[in-house]
Scaffold this active site. Sequence first.
Site, short mmCIF file in Angstrom:
data_model
loop_
_atom_site.label_atom_id
_atom_site.label_comp_id
_atom_site.label_asym_id
_atom_site.label_seq_id
_atom_site.Cartn_x
_atom_site.Cartn_y
_atom_site.Cartn_z
N GLU A 26 3.97 132.90 40.02
CA GLU A 26 3.10 134.06 39.77
C GLU A 26 3.18 135.08 40.91
O GLU A 26 3.15 136.28 40.67
CB GLU A 26 1.66 133.56 39.56
CG GLU A 26 1.56 132.77 38.24
CD GLU A 26 0.29 131.95 38.10
OE1 GLU A 26 -0.07 131.27 39.07
OE2 GLU A 26 -0.33 132.00 37.03
N ALA A 76 -0.03 126.76 43.94
CA ALA A 76 -1.26 126.76 44.75
C ALA A 76 -1.40 125.37 45.36
O ALA A 76 -0.88 124.39 44.83
CB ALA A 76 -2.45 127.10 43.87
N GLY A 113 1.46 129.02 41.01
CA GLY A 113 1.14 130.22 41.79
C GLY A 113 2.36 130.80 42.48
O GLY A 113 2.42 132.01 42.74
#
Length: 258
Positions: free
Chosen positions: A112, A65, A109
Amino acid sequence: MAFETINVEVDDHVALIKLNRPEALNALNNQLLGELCTALEEADANDKVRCIVITGSEKAFAAGADIKEMSEKSFVDVFSENLFAGAIDCLAGTRKPIIAAVAGYALGGGCEVAMACDFIIAAETAKFGQPEINLGVIAGMGGTQRLTRAVGKSKAMDMNLTGRFMDAEEAERAGLVSRVVPAKKLLEEAMGAAQKIAEKSRPSTLAAKEAVNRSYELTLSEGLLFERRVFHSMFATEDQKEGMGAFLEKRQPQFRDK
Ligand code: CO8
């Protein structure tokens, strides 16, 4: 729709989505995640698309992120906006198969997002990690949950607590990725796998994806029952007659998605 942080190409029934923020190693900011979500919704709704491939650059699938965008946010900010919930729900809610083609960093992220795809094909250069612990936070889009289910508790704890990266070879050994290929062959391999999927009967690919995903949510006996009932229901399709008939007649099936 025109995008600024991703590129989308639809070719031969495959939508190729390329994350494209090279200046930040494809860090996932709000704009990129919003555009990814729109692209996935469009691909899911586009009758020509039968499989989706998500990839990044040679250096990074996505390095996590966007830390710059997140750093000044308060608890109330992230809680109120339900930070990143929409993006990951969007991936998980896409009905068509999604392959993550990962080269370079897939961190935080980024790891993920790759894990929320249906399977991961990795280049030899891929590095997976949940380094959020180094930032004074923890994973928030599946790094403690999907990773644990994929590689087991010991490796998931190791990665989440130490923040160390896992290379492609270890990731394949641990079951996080389905195949490892030379970096130059990554896209060819992922597009080849997508083409194979695109040739199948759409009802069976949708059903197979749904059934595998139920294994995350159900007990074994409930999952087996779900699978058996879906298997039974496939006999309502014309493609079941075509697929089995073609096998018996020693020819390639001509599926019609009916
Ligand atoms: N966010 C923002 N910018 C980034 C990020 C990132 N995650 N990663 C890299 N960049 C930027 C760098 O700041 C740098 O920009 P600039 O040139 O303007 O300084 C540029 O990309 C290139 O990066 P580096 O110079 O650092 O490149 P290196 O090759 O030296 O290092 C690394 C590559 C190892 C990948 C390094 O960039 C790194 O460690 N990046 C951060 C990795 C990380 O910590 N990721 C986790 C982020 S947190 C997260 O993902 C949480 C998600 C879940 C939230 C759920 C909420 C519910």
